[in-house]
Write a protein that holds these residues in place. Structure first.
Motif, PDB file in Angstrom:
ATOM      1  N   ILE A   1      89.395 -41.405  56.434  1.00  0.00           N
ATOM      2  CA  ILE A   1      89.288 -42.788  56.888  1.00  0.00           C
ATOM      3  C   ILE A   1      89.105 -42.858  58.399  1.00  0.00           C
ATOM      4  O   ILE A   1      88.247 -43.582  58.897  1.00  0.00           O
ATOM      5  N   GLU A   2      89.905 -42.111  59.142  1.00  0.00           N
ATOM      6  CA  GLU A   2      89.823 -42.141  60.603  1.00  0.00           C
ATOM      7  C   GLU A   2      88.476 -41.621  61.093  1.00  0.00           C
ATOM      8  O   GLU A   2      87.871 -42.181  62.005  1.00  0.00           O
ATOM      9  N   LEU A   3      87.992 -40.566  60.480  1.00  0.00           N
ATOM     10  CA  LEU A   3      86.710 -39.981  60.875  1.00  0.00           C
ATOM     11  C   LEU A   3      85.571 -40.954  60.593  1.00  0.00           C
ATOM     12  O   LEU A   3      84.677 -41.142  61.421  1.00  0.00           O
ATOM     13  N   GLU A   4      85.601 -41.609  59.458  1.00  0.00           N
ATOM     14  CA  GLU A   4      84.567 -42.586  59.122  1.00  0.00           C
ATOM     15  C   GLU A   4      84.610 -43.784  60.069  1.00  0.00           C
ATOM     16  O   GLU A   4      83.568 -44.300  60.473  1.00  0.00           O
TER      17      GLU A   4
ATOM     18  N   MET B   1      91.746 -35.522  65.289  1.00  0.00           N
ATOM     19  CA  MET B   1      91.036 -35.847  66.523  1.00  0.00           C
ATOM     20  C   MET B   1      90.471 -37.263  66.467  1.00  0.00           C
ATOM     21  O   MET B   1      90.572 -38.027  67.433  1.00  0.00           O
ATOM     22  N   ALA B   2      89.891 -37.636  65.332  1.00  0.00           N
ATOM     23  CA  ALA B   2      89.337 -38.983  65.170  1.00  0.00           C
ATOM     24  C   ALA B   2      90.434 -40.031  65.278  1.00  0.00           C
ATOM     25  O   ALA B   2      90.227 -41.087  65.883  1.00  0.00           O
TER      26      ALA B   2
ATOM     27  N   MET C   1      91.204 -40.604  68.937  1.00  0.00           N
ATOM     28  CA  MET C   1      90.128 -41.330  69.612  1.00  0.00           C
ATOM     29  C   MET C   1      90.122 -42.792  69.203  1.00  0.00           C
ATOM     30  O   MET C   1      89.894 -43.682  70.029  1.00  0.00           O
ATOM     31  N   ASN C   2      90.383 -43.066  67.930  1.00  0.00           N
ATOM     32  CA  ASN C   2      90.460 -44.454  67.467  1.00  0.00           C
ATOM     33  C   ASN C   2      91.621 -45.179  68.135  1.00  0.00           C
ATOM     34  O   ASN C   2      91.506 -46.359  68.472  1.00  0.00           O
ATOM     35  N   LYS C   3      92.744 -44.489  68.353  1.00  0.00           N
ATOM     36  CA  LYS C   3      93.876 -45.089  69.062  1.00  0.00           C
ATOM     37  C   LYS C   3      93.467 -45.465  70.483  1.00  0.00           C
ATOM     38  O   LYS C   3      93.832 -46.525  70.985  1.00  0.00           O
TER      39      LYS C   3
END
Length: 59
Positions: free
Chosen positions: A3-6, A36-37, A40-42
């Motif tokens: 989910i985070e990567l997408e 890592m994603a 970055m989203n944070k």
């Protein structure tokens, strides 16, 4: 699930701002691409970084 990567892919590539990007976690990183994603989203979600989206640089 990734989910985070997408979500990061949608943020970076959804409006064609970014064409090609590579992330290198180092030689001994324990972080997965999803980890890592998430970080970055944070960063992008933090209101203090609201203008930083336009300050990202590339080599």
């Amino acid at each position: 699930m990734q989910i985070e990567l997408e979500a990061l892919k949608k943020r970076l590539f959804g409006d064609n701002k970014v064409k090609n990007v590579k992330f290198f976690p180092g030689t001994s990183a324990d972080a997965t691409p999803e980890d890592m994603a998430r970080e970055m989203n944070k960063f992008f979600a933090d209101p203090h970084n609201a203008d930083s989206e336009n300050e990202l640089t590339h080599d």
